[in-house]
Write an enzyme that holds these catalytic residues in place. Sequence first.
Site, mmCIF file in Angstrom:
data_model
loop_
_atom_site.group_PDB
_atom_site.id
_atom_site.type_symbol
_atom_site.label_atom_id
_atom_site.label_comp_id
_atom_site.label_asym_id
_atom_site.label_seq_id
_atom_site.Cartn_x
_atom_site.Cartn_y
_atom_site.Cartn_z
ATOM 1 N N ASP A 135 7.935 -24.984 23.146
ATOM 2 C CA ASP A 135 6.491 -25.150 22.947
ATOM 3 C C ASP A 135 5.967 -26.325 23.779
ATOM 4 O O ASP A 135 4.874 -26.251 24.354
ATOM 5 C CB ASP A 135 6.167 -25.411 21.462
ATOM 6 C CG ASP A 135 6.131 -24.121 20.647
ATOM 7 O OD1 ASP A 135 5.866 -23.044 21.223
ATOM 8 O OD2 ASP A 135 6.357 -24.189 19.425
ATOM 9 N N LYS B 185 10.214 -22.808 11.895
ATOM 10 C CA LYS B 185 10.588 -23.651 13.041
ATOM 11 C C LYS B 185 11.352 -24.917 12.634
ATOM 12 O O LYS B 185 12.253 -25.345 13.345
ATOM 13 C CB LYS B 185 9.354 -24.019 13.865
ATOM 14 C CG LYS B 185 8.775 -22.839 14.645
ATOM 15 C CD LYS B 185 7.608 -23.286 15.515
ATOM 16 C CE LYS B 185 6.990 -22.122 16.259
ATOM 17 N NZ LYS B 185 5.932 -22.535 17.182
HETATM 18 P P1 NAP Z 1 0.624 -26.712 10.951
HETATM 19 O O1 NAP Z 1 1.946 -27.391 11.111
HETATM 20 O O2 NAP Z 1 0.336 -25.942 9.712
HETATM 21 O O3 NAP Z 1 -0.524 -27.849 11.108
HETATM 22 C C1 NAP Z 1 -1.857 -27.531 10.864
HETATM 23 C C2 NAP Z 1 -2.747 -28.686 11.329
HETATM 24 O O4 NAP Z 1 -4.116 -28.282 11.183
HETATM 25 C C3 NAP Z 1 -2.578 -29.971 10.507
HETATM 26 O O5 NAP Z 1 -2.728 -31.078 11.363
HETATM 27 C C4 NAP Z 1 -3.733 -29.862 9.514
HETATM 28 O O6 NAP Z 1 -4.181 -31.113 9.032
HETATM 29 C C5 NAP Z 1 -4.802 -29.252 10.391
HETATM 30 N N1 NAP Z 1 -5.845 -28.604 9.594
HETATM 31 C C6 NAP Z 1 -5.742 -27.469 8.865
HETATM 32 N N2 NAP Z 1 -6.924 -27.191 8.260
HETATM 33 C C7 NAP Z 1 -7.789 -28.202 8.607
HETATM 34 C C8 NAP Z 1 -9.146 -28.498 8.298
HETATM 35 N N3 NAP Z 1 -9.879 -27.685 7.492
HETATM 36 N N4 NAP Z 1 -9.698 -29.595 8.843
HETATM 37 C C9 NAP Z 1 -8.987 -30.416 9.658
HETATM 38 N N5 NAP Z 1 -7.687 -30.183 9.986
HETATM 39 C C10 NAP Z 1 -7.101 -29.091 9.455
HETATM 40 O O7 NAP Z 1 0.348 -25.708 12.157
HETATM 41 P P2 NAP Z 1 0.992 -25.710 13.622
HETATM 42 O O8 NAP Z 1 2.219 -24.900 13.610
HETATM 43 O O9 NAP Z 1 1.053 -27.116 14.097
HETATM 44 O O10 NAP Z 1 -0.109 -24.868 14.417
HETATM 45 C C11 NAP Z 1 -1.423 -25.359 14.626
HETATM 46 C C12 NAP Z 1 -2.228 -24.342 15.426
HETATM 47 O O11 NAP Z 1 -1.646 -24.181 16.705
HETATM 48 C C13 NAP Z 1 -2.254 -22.930 14.817
HETATM 49 O O12 NAP Z 1 -3.541 -22.400 15.007
HETATM 50 C C14 NAP Z 1 -1.248 -22.146 15.650
HETATM 51 O O13 NAP Z 1 -1.543 -20.775 15.723
HETATM 52 C C15 NAP Z 1 -1.445 -22.815 17.016
HETATM 53 N N6 NAP Z 1 -0.258 -22.727 17.870
HETATM 54 C C16 NAP Z 1 -0.442 -22.183 19.115
HETATM 55 C C17 NAP Z 1 0.644 -22.095 19.970
HETATM 56 C C18 NAP Z 1 0.448 -21.485 21.320
HETATM 57 O O14 NAP Z 1 1.458 -21.140 21.963
HETATM 58 N N7 NAP Z 1 -0.762 -21.368 21.810
HETATM 59 C C19 NAP Z 1 1.909 -22.568 19.571
HETATM 60 C C20 NAP Z 1 2.038 -23.146 18.305
HETATM 61 C C21 NAP Z 1 0.937 -23.214 17.457
HETATM 62 P P3 NAP Z 1 -3.627 -31.720 7.630
HETATM 63 O O15 NAP Z 1 -2.343 -32.419 7.992
HETATM 64 O O16 NAP Z 1 -4.693 -32.628 7.183
HETATM 65 O O17 NAP Z 1 -3.399 -30.544 6.705
#
Ligand code: NAP
Length: 284
Positions: free
Chosen positions: A105, A68
């Site tokens: 999104d 992305k």
């Molecule tokens: P990303 O950029 O990889 O960000 C991951 C986030 O999760 C970061 O803030 C990270 O914190 C945090 N995190 C990971 N492991 C953690 C832990 N053990 N404890 C606390 N925080 C933790 O991912 P993303 O693309 O933003 O996506 C995030 C989630 O949203 C995913 O589950 C994805 O599937 C979902 N999503 C859903 C939709 C939808 O349409 N429903 C759309 C997009 C994404 P740190 O910075 O500390 O690593």
Amino acid sequence: MIPGPRAGVIGWPVAHSLSPRLHRYWLEAAGIAGAYDLLPAPPEALATRLRGLAQEGYAGVNVTAPHKEAALLLVDRVTPLAARIGAINLIRIDPQGRLEGDNSDAGGFLAHLQASAPDFEPKGARALLLGAGGAARAIAIALLDAGIGQLILLNRTRARADSLAAALGDSRAKAGDWHERAALLGDAALLVNATTLGMAGQPALDIDLSALPAEGIVYDIVYKPLLTPLLAAAGMRGFRTVDGLGMLIHQAVPAFEAFYGQRPVVDAALRRHLLEALGETEAG
Ligand code: NAP
């Protein structure tokens, strides 16, 4: 049959994506003989893959993890919204073969919130947003643009919450301490989980919801599983809950319209169709 427009989703890996099932459902419902393909592309092949799309006859593509942010730098132009978010999940290809990156999104998040809690009034409300990754960034901008009164950004790695707050450059958005998440729920109208916590294979989000006011809304954008431990706990306490599947569906609406020229309908039958693929039922 005359072939209709061609679109797809580019990611790595991408085989698990629900987008083909979603778009093909709408194609069938609308009687459009279009195609929606899975387009696997490792990071090193992304630029070449994107460059070839116009020649291959694509009207556009969705972009998913991990591309992305990288794809934003490879397209010919980006919408102002996508530029602010710093990530694209949708590429429109014009008749001259030029690629325009956009982000749906943010709109998908808000559309599902409005559909699930139509009386929620962002103006003057306080929201707590957990996470500082790509999804959190899109959601922060969606909430600020919707007029949210105050936005507290909490992330495990505090520095990322600080830099998100700085990048947003809006006095309503402030970073806080991850360890304060339960205490900061007092006076909040909305709690959003935009971390990966609660996803299948990940630990649950550990948060005590007792300080959240009774009319508070708990929105978890994780949709695998649909009923995350957070939503289950919120439901037990009687809070209104909003799940992540609707955001996924709503972000696809402008994409389908861009690819195939018709605005699709979001309905319960589509949700059931996707839940079936997730091995879930509406009751969770
Ligand atoms: P990303 O950029 O990889 O960000 C991951 C986030 O999760 C970061 O803030 C990270 O914190 C945090 N995190 C990971 N492991 C953690 C832990 N053990 N404890 C606390 N925080 C933790 O991912 P993303 O693309 O933003 O996506 C995030 C989630 O949203 C995913 O589950 C994805 O599937 C979902 N999503 C859903 C939709 C939808 O349409 N429903 C759309 C997009 C994404 P740190 O910075 O500390 O690593």
